[in-house]
Design an enzyme around this catalytic site. Structure first.
Site, mmCIF file in Angstrom:
data_model
loop_
_atom_site.group_PDB
_atom_site.id
_atom_site.type_symbol
_atom_site.label_atom_id
_atom_site.label_comp_id
_atom_site.label_asym_id
_atom_site.label_seq_id
_atom_site.Cartn_x
_atom_site.Cartn_y
_atom_site.Cartn_z
ATOM 1 N N CYS A 67 15.823 -52.230 -45.499
ATOM 2 C CA CYS A 67 16.016 -52.743 -44.147
ATOM 3 C C CYS A 67 15.584 -54.190 -43.968
ATOM 4 O O CYS A 67 16.276 -54.978 -43.314
ATOM 5 C CB CYS A 67 15.310 -51.847 -43.129
ATOM 6 N N HIS A 106 10.256 -50.191 -39.976
ATOM 7 C CA HIS A 106 11.685 -50.472 -40.054
ATOM 8 C C HIS A 106 11.994 -51.726 -39.255
ATOM 9 O O HIS A 106 11.447 -51.925 -38.159
ATOM 10 C CB HIS A 106 12.478 -49.282 -39.509
ATOM 11 N N ASP A 121 22.060 -52.467 -36.652
ATOM 12 C CA ASP A 121 21.271 -51.980 -37.784
ATOM 13 C C ASP A 121 22.189 -51.727 -38.980
ATOM 14 O O ASP A 121 22.932 -50.749 -39.004
ATOM 15 C CB ASP A 121 20.540 -50.698 -37.396
ATOM 16 N N TYR A 188 3.769 -52.263 -48.615
ATOM 17 C CA TYR A 188 3.425 -50.836 -48.630
ATOM 18 C C TYR A 188 4.562 -50.024 -49.235
ATOM 19 O O TYR A 188 4.335 -49.163 -50.101
ATOM 20 C CB TYR A 188 3.124 -50.367 -47.208
#
Length: 257
Positions: A67, A106, A121, A188
């Site tokens: 993303c 996100h 998106d 992460y």
């Protein structure tokens, strides 16, 4: 940003004016051309939040991304074409029910256009095909229905499943964000043993009639609702599938079985 090179990567030859028609067409082409993939994570190639790096990887090297890369790069293209774009932070639901994902999990986009706002998106894998109105309601896209609900400052995006059940995709707020604010979660997802992206290799692209996905050692092709799975047992078969179905050159996945 080389707009012409980016649009050639998308196979897009339509209008470039910042209109809703252009936005919808670019959104569809992005999903059908550029795959959602995490191959660099499994090949231990660091992903950094840098627009030039996004462009080099996705456009020049014919790759996909996740993303932060895909929506981050798409925002650059849209701004270059004259669209007003805002980064938003989404919290992905881990089970389709509870909105317990962390902030900046996100990256999603808000586009202000023609007196309205749109949810954009191209970096969530299997989701809506065209921008959704950023307003409470149930919106249709690509033959599916996406309820969008507001509770206070939070917006919840669902997808309706066969039989009428709903699955929560993610929760977001409309607080404007900066790209660098997503850096910690980007690291992460590349390094934490709890990261979804470290559990399996994934490469997925929407097609005009369905979707093609490489998940681990399985090639899954869905057309008109018909799903066919094919096991891939060698590194050669994996690389061939990546090239044939996603245009990803050989060597993208290091350490394939």
């Amino acid at each position: 940003m080389d707009i012409g090179q980016y649009l050639r990567r998308l196979g897009y030859e339509g209008p470039r004016e910042p209109t809703l028609e252009t936005l919808r067409a670019l959104h569809r082409r992005h999903l059908e051309t550029i795959p959602f993939e995490n191959l660099d994570i499994h090949s231990r190639r660091p992903i950094v939040l840098d627009e030039a790096a996004f462009f080099d990887k996705v456009v020049r090297r014919n790759r996909g991304g996740f993303c932060y890369e895909l929506n981050g790069l798409f925002a650059v293209l849209l701004r270059a074409l004259g669209f007003q774009v805002t980064y938003l932070s989404g919290r992905v639901s881990p089970d389709g029910v509870h909105p317990s994902g962390p902030e900046f999990d996100h990256l999603v986009l808000e586009v202000s256009l023609e007196g309205a706002c749109w949810l954009v998106d191209v970096g969530f894998g299997e989701s809506f095909s065209e921008p959704l109105p950023l307003a409470a309601g149930t919106w249709e896209s690509g033959g599916q229905r996406f309820p969008l609900e507001r509770l206070g400052e939070d917006w919840s995006l669902f997808v309706e499943m066969p039989g009428g059940a709903r699955r929560l995709l993610y929760v977001f707020s409309r607080v404007p964000r900066r790209l660098e604010e997503f850096s910690e979660m980007c690291r992460y997802h590349q390094t934490s043993p709890d990261s979804f992206f470290l559990k399996n290799t994934l490469c997925s692209r929407k097609t005009p009639t369905g979707r093609v996905t490489l998940s681990g050692n399985r090639l899954i092709v869905t057309e008109q609702g018909r799903r066919v799975e094919q096991p891939l047992t060698t590194a050669e078969e994996l690389e061939r599938a990546l090239l044939e179905h996603f245009g990803i050159p050989r060597g993208a996945l290091v350490g394939a079985p």
